[in-house]
Design an enzyme around this catalytic site. Structure first.
Site, PDB file in Angstrom:
ATOM      1  N   HIS A 137       0.848  -1.194   0.000  1.00 44.63           N
ATOM      2  CA  HIS A 137       0.000   0.000   0.000  1.00 44.63           C
ATOM      3  C   HIS A 137       0.880   1.240   0.000  1.00 44.63           C
ATOM      4  O   HIS A 137       0.650   2.171  -0.756  1.00 44.63           O
ATOM      5  CB  HIS A 137      -0.909  -0.020   1.234  1.00 44.63           C
ATOM      6  CG  HIS A 137      -1.806   1.183   1.324  1.00 44.63           C
ATOM      7  ND1 HIS A 137      -2.765   1.322   2.306  1.00 44.63           N
ATOM      8  CD2 HIS A 137      -1.894   2.322   0.573  1.00 44.63           C
ATOM      9  CE1 HIS A 137      -3.403   2.477   2.143  1.00 44.63           C
ATOM     10  NE2 HIS A 137      -2.886   3.102   1.113  1.00 44.63           N
ATOM     11  N   GLU A 196       0.522   7.795  -3.466  1.00 47.50           N
ATOM     12  CA  GLU A 196       1.527   7.560  -2.420  1.00 47.50           C
ATOM     13  C   GLU A 196       2.699   8.523  -2.559  1.00 47.50           C
ATOM     14  O   GLU A 196       3.265   8.976  -1.562  1.00 47.50           O
ATOM     15  CB  GLU A 196       2.002   6.103  -2.464  1.00 47.50           C
ATOM     16  CG  GLU A 196       0.950   5.103  -2.020  1.00 47.50           C
ATOM     17  CD  GLU A 196       0.473   5.348  -0.606  1.00 47.50           C
ATOM     18  OE1 GLU A 196       1.296   5.307   0.321  1.00 47.50           O
ATOM     19  OE2 GLU A 196      -0.737   5.606  -0.425  1.00 47.50           O
ATOM     20  N   HIS A 221       2.930  10.782   0.639  1.00 48.39           N
ATOM     21  CA  HIS A 221       3.982  10.273   1.532  1.00 48.39           C
ATOM     22  C   HIS A 221       5.397  10.430   0.965  1.00 48.39           C
ATOM     23  O   HIS A 221       6.318  10.772   1.701  1.00 48.39           O
ATOM     24  CB  HIS A 221       3.725   8.798   1.846  1.00 48.39           C
ATOM     25  CG  HIS A 221       2.400   8.546   2.489  1.00 48.39           C
ATOM     26  ND1 HIS A 221       2.113   8.927   3.774  1.00 48.39           N
ATOM     27  CD2 HIS A 221       1.268   7.960   2.003  1.00 48.39           C
ATOM     28  CE1 HIS A 221       0.867   8.582   4.075  1.00 48.39           C
ATOM     29  NE2 HIS A 221       0.333   8.003   3.017  1.00 48.39           N
TER      30      HIS A 221
END
Length: 232
Positions: free
Chosen positions: A82, A124, A128
């Site tokens: 993930h 992502e 992040h």
């Protein structure tokens, strides 16, 4: 005597007011100190490698009746990445560069074996990856290295039948095949009945490390369902 008591009371109230003001200044200073680090690229304490149980994701997506997900097509997936999330000891940074640097599509294509959805990869990176302090290539190379440090227990690689398991037993299965991994460095998340993810905490140099806050957010159910791998 009355005036003396009134004077003493007034002095007490002034002292309490000054103490409260000093406390508020201290709190503001603490908040400002946190704000200086909040969302600053590269300034974080550790990573969380989040491994999603793809069959649960696909089953939930089918129940919602949304559009078909890429990872839920022909190829059978078990645990997929993930993300790799920079974390503070309490809380986490996100979206550290707005707008985020444009992600090279060749990098996206190169990551589809671990993260089988381009939309996930783009998200992502934006949320992040921009907090990692690494360039796009460096961040996704770090994801690949982090995934390589974790061995998936063999019984979950080609799960052909639905499996009900206690979250603690699932953690133990990972701990057994990953030397150095401790119960304080891994947590399991779930929805109302299914396994969602296994989350493993890693230092910046990708060594297993404890993470109390992540552990506190773990699944509290006695048992979770692992739907089988598609085509398994």
């Amino acid at each position: 005597m009355f005036h003396s008591r009134l004077h003493s009371f007034s002095r007490l109230m002034i002292s309490l007011t000054l103490a409260l003001a000093a406390g508020l200044v201290g709190l503001a200073g603490s908040a400002k100190a946190q704000d200086r680090r909040q969302n600053t690229p590269g300034e974080f304490d550790f990573y969380v490698l989040s491994l999603s149980w793809s069959p649960s994701f696909c089953e939930e997506a089918a129940e919602r009746g949304g559009r078909s997900q890429i990872q839920c097509g022909g190829r059978p997936y078990a645990f997929v990445v993930h993300g790799l999330w920079p974390q503070y000891e309490n809380g986490f940074p996100e979206y550290c560069q707005r707008p985020s640097p444009r992600l090279n599509r060749n990098i996206v294509s190169s990551m589809l074996d671990l993260m089988p959805a381009p939309g996930l990869i783009f998200n992502e990176w934006d949320k992040h990856g921009t907090c990692s302090g690494l360039g796009e290539r460096g961040y996704f190379e770090t994801i690949r290295k982090a995934r390589a440090t974790v061995k998936i227990p063999a019984e979950f690689l080609e799960l052909s039948e639905p499996k009900t398991i206690a979250p603690g037993d699932l953690e133990e299965a990972f701990i057994k095949v990953n030397p150095g991994l401790s119960p304080s460095a891994i947590s399991v998340t779930c929805d109302s009945r299914r396994l969602s993810e296994v989350r493993i905490c890693l230092s910046k140099d990708l060594q297993f490390r404890a993470c109390e806050e992540i552990d506190r957010r773990a699944c509290r159910r006695d048992q979770v369902l692992m739907p089988p791998v598609r085509g398994g």
